[in-house]
Design an enzyme around this catalytic site. Structure first.
Site, mmCIF file in Angstrom:
data_model
loop_
_atom_site.group_PDB
_atom_site.id
_atom_site.type_symbol
_atom_site.label_atom_id
_atom_site.label_comp_id
_atom_site.label_asym_id
_atom_site.label_seq_id
_atom_site.Cartn_x
_atom_site.Cartn_y
_atom_site.Cartn_z
ATOM 1 N N TYR A 142 -7.384 29.116 12.284
ATOM 2 C CA TYR A 142 -8.691 29.431 12.863
ATOM 3 C C TYR A 142 -9.814 28.718 12.126
ATOM 4 O O TYR A 142 -10.868 28.462 12.691
ATOM 5 C CB TYR A 142 -8.944 30.940 12.803
ATOM 6 C CG TYR A 142 -8.002 31.744 13.654
ATOM 7 C CD1 TYR A 142 -6.698 31.974 13.237
ATOM 8 C CD2 TYR A 142 -8.410 32.269 14.874
ATOM 9 C CE1 TYR A 142 -5.820 32.698 13.996
ATOM 10 C CE2 TYR A 142 -7.536 32.999 15.650
ATOM 11 C CZ TYR A 142 -6.244 33.210 15.209
ATOM 12 O OH TYR A 142 -5.372 33.926 15.980
ATOM 13 N N LYS A 189 6.522 31.985 8.190
ATOM 14 C CA LYS A 189 7.468 31.072 8.842
ATOM 15 C C LYS A 189 7.861 30.036 7.787
ATOM 16 O O LYS A 189 7.686 28.818 7.954
ATOM 17 C CB LYS A 189 6.779 30.443 10.074
ATOM 18 C CG LYS A 189 7.681 29.624 10.955
ATOM 19 C CD LYS A 189 8.614 30.436 11.809
ATOM 20 C CE LYS A 189 9.516 29.536 12.625
ATOM 21 N NZ LYS A 189 10.687 30.229 13.176
ATOM 22 N N ASP A 221 9.338 35.153 13.866
ATOM 23 C CA ASP A 221 10.103 35.338 15.110
ATOM 24 C C ASP A 221 11.002 36.565 15.008
ATOM 25 O O ASP A 221 11.077 37.372 15.944
ATOM 26 C CB ASP A 221 10.907 34.075 15.473
ATOM 27 C CG ASP A 221 11.479 33.347 14.261
ATOM 28 O OD1 ASP A 221 11.189 33.769 13.127
ATOM 29 O OD2 ASP A 221 12.223 32.375 14.443
ATOM 30 N N ASP A 245 -2.551 38.107 14.523
ATOM 31 C CA ASP A 245 -3.218 38.219 15.821
ATOM 32 C C ASP A 245 -2.190 38.553 16.897
ATOM 33 O O ASP A 245 -2.350 39.490 17.700
ATOM 34 C CB ASP A 245 -3.891 36.866 16.125
ATOM 35 C CG ASP A 245 -4.879 36.947 17.263
ATOM 36 O OD1 ASP A 245 -4.998 38.028 17.867
ATOM 37 O OD2 ASP A 245 -5.530 35.926 17.552
ATOM 38 N N ASP A 249 -1.093 42.574 18.713
ATOM 39 C CA ASP A 249 -1.166 42.816 20.164
ATOM 40 C C ASP A 249 0.180 43.338 20.660
ATOM 41 O O ASP A 249 0.255 44.256 21.471
ATOM 42 C CB ASP A 249 -1.516 41.531 20.931
ATOM 43 C CG ASP A 249 -3.010 41.422 21.189
ATOM 44 O OD1 ASP A 249 -3.777 41.990 20.389
ATOM 45 O OD2 ASP A 249 -3.404 40.777 22.183
#
Ligand code: NAD
Length: 365
Positions: A142, A189, A221, A245, A249
């Site tokens: 970001y 990751k 993942d 993020d 959700d």
């Protein structure tokens, strides 16, 4: 106690739900004899329309000079449908996080038992889930260098983390785990990304200062899969900005709806509290948005920024009572919901305030 709270409604349903969050704060002031000074400020599409700037200096000055912030959401279809627009609502949000040093986003994911049937996940898998996410908020793709080359045919966003950014949020996550089930799952990751390998190394080092807290590393993942497969196996989840993020959700489904989840963004200065959902244009102006995430954000504000546990607990208990009595907004109804108890945004706010009144009376009767 006189406290200055800036109300930052933003766009879309941000305005509708924040109005209810503010009313609940006012109710706390009445019941506990506190005094709040509320100031409003603009951000997002609304601010662009008024000033050309998604976070005008006047707003930023107010935000830097208050005790806490209750925020709604930013966004407008105009920008979602036209990625070429240079001035965008979310720039206001990112600037605010950076300017206020809000590097840690706390997202408690706790399912109210009454909503077990509202989730798309089986109740026996969900029951008892209680997760606290720590999402890093001022680094990652970001804020890394971004750009386009080759006549616009190549685009990039740099995923970047520095040691100090990882250390400070890791300390917060481990400290919080000590007050819970003493387990941190750090999500990265590291099998593919260099920034994730630094993340893993630094989190491991910080973890050594908390030998009583169990640390587990998971790839993003696998974590995405396990969250749905066995949400009860998580206690504190620590992760970067992008992975956080997405995972939060996903985890909103554990709580039944985006409309139920509150969050706190904290750092070195003032704390900011907001629902995790966006401005939801698809339901804006219909009066059907669930205000409970904003109301629960107000509860987090009182707890984290002011240390007022009793006041915060009262709000949470009032929400619980409202749900127990069968009241729902559309997003959290299920097959068993009585249609007559499906409420509008403002009706749900009123029911919660009535419950607060009731709790106050029974406690002090
Ligand atoms: P969204 O969170 O606004 O909505 C996703 C879905 O959840 C929609 O179907 C919406 O109706 C529903 N929903 C969300 N909150 C609800 C509530 N309180 N009650 C009932 N239903 C609710 O996400 P989106 O549709 O991807 O994005 C819409 C806009 O919001 C975009 O412009 C996006 O950029 C912006 N956005 C802002 C923030 C923020 O300000 N923090 C966060 C996410 C998205």
């Amino acid at each position: 106690m006189n406290k200055k709270i800036v109300i930052l409604p933003g766009d879309g349903i941000g305005k509708e739900v924040t109005a209810e969050g503010k009313r609940v704060l006012q109710k706390v002031a009445d019941v506990f004899d506190h005094s709040f000074v509320f100031e409003e400020a603009q951000i997002g599409h609304e601010a662009i329309e008024a000033t050309g700037n998604p976070l005008p200096d006047e707003s930023l000055m107010k935000l830097k000079d208050c005790d806490a912030i209750l925020f709604g959401a930013v966004g407008h279809p105009k920008y979602d449908n036209d990625p070429t627009l240079k001035v965008r609502p979310e720039q206001g949000l990112l600037k605010m996080r950076k300017e206020l040093g809000l590097y840690a986003n706390l997202r408690p994911i706790k399912l109210f038992d009454e909503l077990l049937g509202a989730s798309s996940i089986k109740p026996e898998i969900l029951k008892g889930s209680d997760i606290l996410f720590f999402r890093e908020l001022t680094g990652d793709v970001y804020f890394g260098e971004k750009g386009k080359k080759d006549d616009g045919n190549t685009a990039y966003d740099l995923m970047i983390y520095q040691r100090f950014e990882i250390e400070r949020i890791a300390h917060k996550a481990f400290a919080a785990a000590r007050t819970r089930k003493k387990k941190v799952v750090s999500v990265d990751k590291a099998n593919v990304l260099e920034s994730s390998r630094l993340w893993r190394q630094v989190v491991t080092e910080v973890g050594q200062h908390y030998p009583d807290v169990q640390l587990e590393h998971q790839f993003v993942d696998a974590a995405a899969m396990k969250l749905i497969q066995n949400p009860r196996s998580f206690d504190v989840v620590l992760t970067g900005n992008l992975f956080g993020d997405i995972l939060t959700d996903e985890a909103s489904q554990i709580a039944g709806s985006m409309g139920m989840l509150a969050s706190a963004s904290v750092g070195d200065t003032v704390g900011l509290y907001e629902p995790i959902h966006g401005s939801a244009h698809d339901i804006t102006g219909q009066g059907i948005a669930n205000p409970l995430a904003s109301i629960l954000s107000a509860a987090l504000l009182l707890d984290i920024s002011f240390g007022w546990k009793e006041e915060s607990e009262m709000i949470i208990r009032a929400v619980e009572q409202a749900l127990k009595k069968g009241y729902r907004t559309r997003d959290i109804r299920d097959a068993a919901t009585d249609e007559k108890k499906i409420l509008s945004t403002s009706e749900m706010g009123r029911v919660v305030r009535d419950e607060m009144e009731r709790i106050a009376k029974t406690q002090w009767a």
